[in-house]
Design a protein around this motif. Structure first.
Motif, PDB file in Angstrom:
ATOM      1  N   PHE A  72       0.815  -1.212   0.000  1.00 45.92           N
ATOM      2  CA  PHE A  72       0.000   0.000   0.000  1.00 45.92           C
ATOM      3  C   PHE A  72       0.851   1.265   0.000  1.00 45.92           C
ATOM      4  CE2 PHE A  72       0.706  -1.172   4.421  1.00 45.92           C
ATOM      5  CZ  PHE A  72       1.211   0.007   4.937  1.00 45.92           C
ATOM      6  N   CYS A  73       2.167   1.124  -0.019  1.00 43.92           N
ATOM      7  CA  CYS A  73       3.067   2.268   0.172  1.00 43.92           C
ATOM      8  C   CYS A  73       3.678   2.702  -1.146  1.00 43.92           C
ATOM      9  CB  CYS A  73       4.172   1.891   1.158  1.00 43.92           C
ATOM     10  SG  CYS A  73       5.336   3.240   1.506  1.00 43.92           S
ATOM     11  N   GLY A  74       3.597   3.990  -1.416  1.00 44.33           N
ATOM     12  CA  GLY A  74       4.260   4.560  -2.578  1.00 44.33           C
ATOM     13  C   GLY A  74       5.456   5.405  -2.187  1.00 44.33           C
ATOM     14  N   PHE A  75       5.756   5.437  -0.883  1.00 44.83           N
ATOM     15  CA  PHE A  75       6.790   6.314  -0.330  1.00 44.83           C
ATOM     16  C   PHE A  75       8.168   5.657  -0.328  1.00 44.83           C
ATOM     17  CE2 PHE A  75       9.035   7.459   3.713  1.00 44.83           C
ATOM     18  CZ  PHE A  75       9.374   8.764   3.393  1.00 44.83           C
ATOM     19  N   SER A  76       8.245   4.375  -0.021  1.00 41.07           N
ATOM     20  CA  SER A  76       9.538   3.725   0.215  1.00 41.07           C
ATOM     21  C   SER A  76      10.332   3.537  -1.072  1.00 41.07           C
ATOM     22  CB  SER A  76       9.330   2.379   0.903  1.00 41.07           C
ATOM     23  OG  SER A  76       8.701   1.458   0.029  1.00 41.07           O
ATOM     24  N   ARG A  77      11.651   3.532  -0.903  1.00 33.96           N
ATOM     25  CA  ARG A  77      12.587   3.288  -1.992  1.00 33.96           C
ATOM     26  C   ARG A  77      13.651   2.289  -1.515  1.00 33.96           C
ATOM     27  NH1 ARG A  77       9.096   6.042  -3.644  1.00 33.96           N
ATOM     28  NH2 ARG A  77       9.165   7.874  -5.004  1.00 33.96           N
ATOM     29  N   GLN A  78      14.256   1.616  -2.470  1.00 32.07           N
ATOM     30  CA  GLN A  78      15.411   0.785  -2.175  1.00 32.07           C
ATOM     31  C   GLN A  78      16.663   1.656  -2.185  1.00 32.07           C
ATOM     32  OE1 GLN A  78      15.312  -2.961  -1.639  1.00 32.07           O
ATOM     33  NE2 GLN A  78      13.393  -1.968  -1.061  1.00 32.07           N
ATOM     34  N   ASP A  79      17.664   1.265  -1.401  1.00 31.85           N
ATOM     35  CA  ASP A  79      18.918   2.005  -1.378  1.00 31.85           C
ATOM     36  C   ASP A  79      19.502   2.045  -2.789  1.00 31.85           C
ATOM     37  OD1 ASP A  79      21.041   3.398  -0.465  1.00 31.85           O
ATOM     38  OD2 ASP A  79      21.956   1.763   0.678  1.00 31.85           O
ATOM     39  N   GLY A  80      19.823   3.228  -3.260  1.00 30.78           N
ATOM     40  CA  GLY A  80      20.372   3.392  -4.600  1.00 30.78           C
ATOM     41  C   GLY A  80      19.337   3.670  -5.670  1.00 30.78           C
ATOM     42  N   GLU A  81      18.071   3.483  -5.340  1.00 34.88           N
ATOM     43  CA  GLU A  81      16.995   3.740  -6.302  1.00 34.88           C
ATOM     44  C   GLU A  81      16.822   5.239  -6.511  1.00 34.88           C
ATOM     45  OE1 GLU A  81      12.177   2.802  -6.695  1.00 34.88           O
ATOM     46  OE2 GLU A  81      13.350   1.910  -5.079  1.00 34.88           O
ATOM     47  N   ASN A  82      16.373   5.617  -7.679  1.00 38.55           N
ATOM     48  CA  ASN A  82      16.118   7.025  -7.964  1.00 38.55           C
ATOM     49  C   ASN A  82      15.117   7.602  -6.956  1.00 38.55           C
ATOM     50  OD1 ASN A  82      16.237   9.467  -9.463  1.00 38.55           O
ATOM     51  ND2 ASN A  82      14.309   8.941 -10.469  1.00 38.55           N
ATOM     52  N   GLY A  83      15.467   8.714  -6.352  1.00 33.40           N
ATOM     53  CA  GLY A  83      14.597   9.360  -5.375  1.00 33.40           C
ATOM     54  C   GLY A  83      14.844   8.932  -3.945  1.00 33.40           C
ATOM     55  N   ALA A  84      15.696   7.943  -3.727  1.00 32.84           N
ATOM     56  CA  ALA A  84      15.992   7.498  -2.363  1.00 32.84           C
ATOM     57  C   ALA A  84      16.817   8.552  -1.631  1.00 32.84           C
ATOM     58  CB  ALA A  84      16.743   6.174  -2.394  1.00 32.84           C
ATOM     59  N   TYR A  85      16.548   8.724  -0.339  1.00 35.00           N
ATOM     60  CA  TYR A  85      17.329   9.703   0.426  1.00 35.00           C
ATOM     61  C   TYR A  85      17.467   9.275   1.881  1.00 35.00           C
ATOM     62  CZ  TYR A  85      13.055  11.469   2.673  1.00 35.00           C
ATOM     63  OH  TYR A  85      11.894  11.571   3.405  1.00 35.00           O
ATOM     64  N   LEU A  86      18.469   9.802   2.516  1.00 36.52           N
ATOM     65  CA  LEU A  86      18.692   9.654   3.955  1.00 36.52           C
ATOM     66  C   LEU A  86      19.218  10.991   4.441  1.00 36.52           C
ATOM     67  CD1 LEU A  86      19.074   8.092   6.644  1.00 36.52           C
ATOM     68  CD2 LEU A  86      21.341   7.392   5.782  1.00 36.52           C
ATOM     69  N   LEU A  87      18.468  11.650   5.308  1.00 36.21           N
ATOM     70  CA  LEU A  87      18.891  12.954   5.802  1.00 36.21           C
ATOM     71  C   LEU A  87      20.173  12.824   6.616  1.00 36.21           C
ATOM     72  CD1 LEU A  87      15.540  14.619   7.019  1.00 36.21           C
ATOM     73  CD2 LEU A  87      16.666  14.851   4.790  1.00 36.21           C
ATOM     74  N   SER A  88      21.102  13.714   6.358  1.00 36.74           N
ATOM     75  CA  SER A  88      22.311  13.780   7.180  1.00 36.74           C
ATOM     76  C   SER A  88      21.976  14.414   8.520  1.00 36.74           C
ATOM     77  CB  SER A  88      23.371  14.618   6.476  1.00 36.74           C
ATOM     78  OG  SER A  88      22.947  15.980   6.395  1.00 36.74           O
ATOM     79  N   ALA A  89      22.910  14.341   9.465  1.00 39.51           N
ATOM     80  CA  ALA A  89      22.705  14.979  10.760  1.00 39.51           C
ATOM     81  C   ALA A  89      22.483  16.473  10.595  1.00 39.51           C
ATOM     82  CB  ALA A  89      23.905  14.708  11.665  1.00 39.51           C
ATOM     83  N   GLU A  90      23.208  17.085   9.662  1.00 40.46           N
ATOM     84  CA  GLU A  90      23.078  18.524   9.436  1.00 40.46           C
ATOM     85  C   GLU A  90      21.705  18.860   8.850  1.00 40.46           C
ATOM     86  OE1 GLU A  90      25.623  16.640   8.393  1.00 40.46           O
ATOM     87  OE2 GLU A  90      27.116  17.325   9.868  1.00 40.46           O
ATOM     88  N   GLU A  91      21.245  18.047   7.917  1.00 44.90           N
ATOM     89  CA  GLU A  91      19.921  18.272   7.317  1.00 44.90           C
ATOM     90  C   GLU A  91      18.810  18.065   8.334  1.00 44.90           C
ATOM     91  OE1 GLU A  91      20.665  16.934   2.679  1.00 44.90           O
ATOM     92  OE2 GLU A  91      20.464  15.394   4.225  1.00 44.90           O
ATOM     93  N   LEU A  92      18.945  17.041   9.159  1.00 41.69           N
ATOM     94  CA  LEU A  92      17.946  16.779  10.190  1.00 41.69           C
ATOM     95  C   LEU A  92      17.886  17.923  11.191  1.00 41.69           C
ATOM     96  CD1 LEU A  92      15.917  14.740  11.308  1.00 41.69           C
ATOM     97  CD2 LEU A  92      17.799  13.606  12.492  1.00 41.69           C
ATOM     98  N   SER A  93      19.054  18.398  11.609  1.00 44.02           N
ATOM     99  CA  SER A  93      19.111  19.524  12.540  1.00 44.02           C
ATOM    100  C   SER A  93      18.501  20.774  11.924  1.00 44.02           C
ATOM    101  CB  SER A  93      20.564  19.786  12.951  1.00 44.02           C
ATOM    102  OG  SER A  93      20.648  20.882  13.839  1.00 44.02           O
ATOM    103  N   ALA A  94      18.772  20.995  10.642  1.00 44.68           N
ATOM    104  CA  ALA A  94      18.228  22.174   9.960  1.00 44.68           C
ATOM    105  C   ALA A  94      16.709  22.119   9.909  1.00 44.68           C
ATOM    106  CB  ALA A  94      18.813  22.271   8.553  1.00 44.68           C
TER     107      ALA A  94
END
Length: 361
Positions: A72-94
């Protein structure tokens, strides 16, 4: 079974519906839908009064990389897939600093189950958020993330919840519930925790003094009986713990999901079903004060109908909403309180800002 008008009047007066009666009410059609809605609105007046509430909150989705592939999810991505992301500590803090600048009272964070995440990964994220926004309520994680952190770090779910609380998590999200019926879960989210595990973790959170929301996701391949059983599970937990702050029905957004594309799920709930889900929730969940109608899932016009059908809360401002949008929702990612005020005033009711625990600002 009692005649409909007698059943509804008895319910408003305090009679506790059975799951069988709830499933019957979820099936009504024609003008009887408005009878159920009217009874739910009367019950709402008795339980929650006239004000319509909302919370100034901001979503932070730390990553969309997920080891699960829920249908039911359209949000998740596989690592390396187009559009995949992981916020860095700096981005999360911002993002947390931005939330503070916006004067929100709640930060809500739920993310994908990143393959590299361990318990410390979650704790680091929560500590970063609290360091950047120490006075903002952190509403974070859900039972699936708790179970995932416990499994990855070989500890108990109760231990995970305890250290989450120490890291600044104040309430947890009651998502990952979907439908609390294992045969349906096996179809739509086979990689997720079982019904019994979801119940266990929610009860553990409540026992530690961490309140939570409660949700249902409906309109895919479940039956009215499944929905009623789900409500019954929530009502039983609330009887025992009083730990749920609100109930949030989530109407299935289908357009970009795998279970819709492959024909497993139908194209979402109808307007009749949305009305009845909200109304029957109000009538059945007699130990819940707050029923939220999600403008993200319903759109503002249907959300206004929901406020006449048992709901008393419009949810949050959000600022960022990715999960529903990626599944195909057409509503925006931010709702200004002035827009909430518009539909509230149109109903002849008042809009009030609340905190996560429903105390008024």
């Amino acid at each position: 079974m009692k005649p409909l008008d007698l059943l509804l009047s008895d319910c408003v007066a305090g009679y506790r519906l059975t799951p069988e009666e709830a499933s019957m009410l979820l099936k009504v059609k024609g003008s009887e839908v408005f009878q159920v809605a009217r009874a739910a609105d009367e019950k709402r007046k008795l339980v929650a009064g006239e004000p319509i509430t909302f919370v100034r909150n901001q979503n932070i989705n730390c990553t969309n990389i997920c080891s699960n592939q829920c249908g039911f999810c359209g949000f998740s991505r596989q690592d390396g897939e187009n559009g995949a992301y992981l916020l860095s500590a700096e981005e999360l803090s911002a993002q947390a600093h931005l939330a503070a600048e916006r004067h929100v009272t709640e930060i809500c964070t739920v993310s994908g189950l990143h393959p590299a995440f361990m318990l410390d990964s979650y704790l680091d994220n929560y500590r970063i958020i609290k360091a950047a926004a120490p006075h903002i309520h952190l509403h974070a994680s859900n039972p699936m993330e708790v179970a995932y952190a416990a499994r990855k770090s070989m500890c108990s779910t109760c231990e995970v919840l305890t250290v989450f609380k120490e890291a600044g998590v104040e309430t947890i999200c009651g998502t990952a519930a979907e439908i609390l019926c294992d045969p349906i879960r096996a179809i739509i989210c086979p990689g997720k925790i079982s019904t019994s595990e979801w119940i266990q973790i929610i009860r553990e959170a409540h026992s530690l003094g961490m309140q939570s929301t409660a949700t249902i996701m409906y309109g895919h391949c479940e039956s009215e009986e499944d929905r009623a059983q789900h409500l019954s599970i929530l009502r039983t937990i609330q009887d025992d713990t009083h730990g749920f702050t609100e109930f949030v029905p989530l109407s299935f957004v289908h357009q970009k999901t795998a279970i819709y594309k492959n024909g497993t799920a139908r194209p979402g709930a109808t307007g009749r079903e949305d009305m009845l889900m909200l109304a029957v929730s109000r009538l059945f969940l007699d130990n819940f004060r707050n029923i939220q109608v999600s403008w993200v899932k319903y759109g503002m016009k249907m959300a206004q109908i929901g406020l006449m059908t048992g709901a008393n809360d419009l949810g949050g401002t959000l600022y960022e909403e990715s999960i529903s949008r990626e599944a195909g929702a057409v509503t925006g990612s931010y709702m200004d309180p002035s827009e909430m005020e518009y539909i509230t005033t149109d109903l002849g009711r008042t809009l009030k800002e609340r905190r996560t625990d429903y105390t008024l600002v």
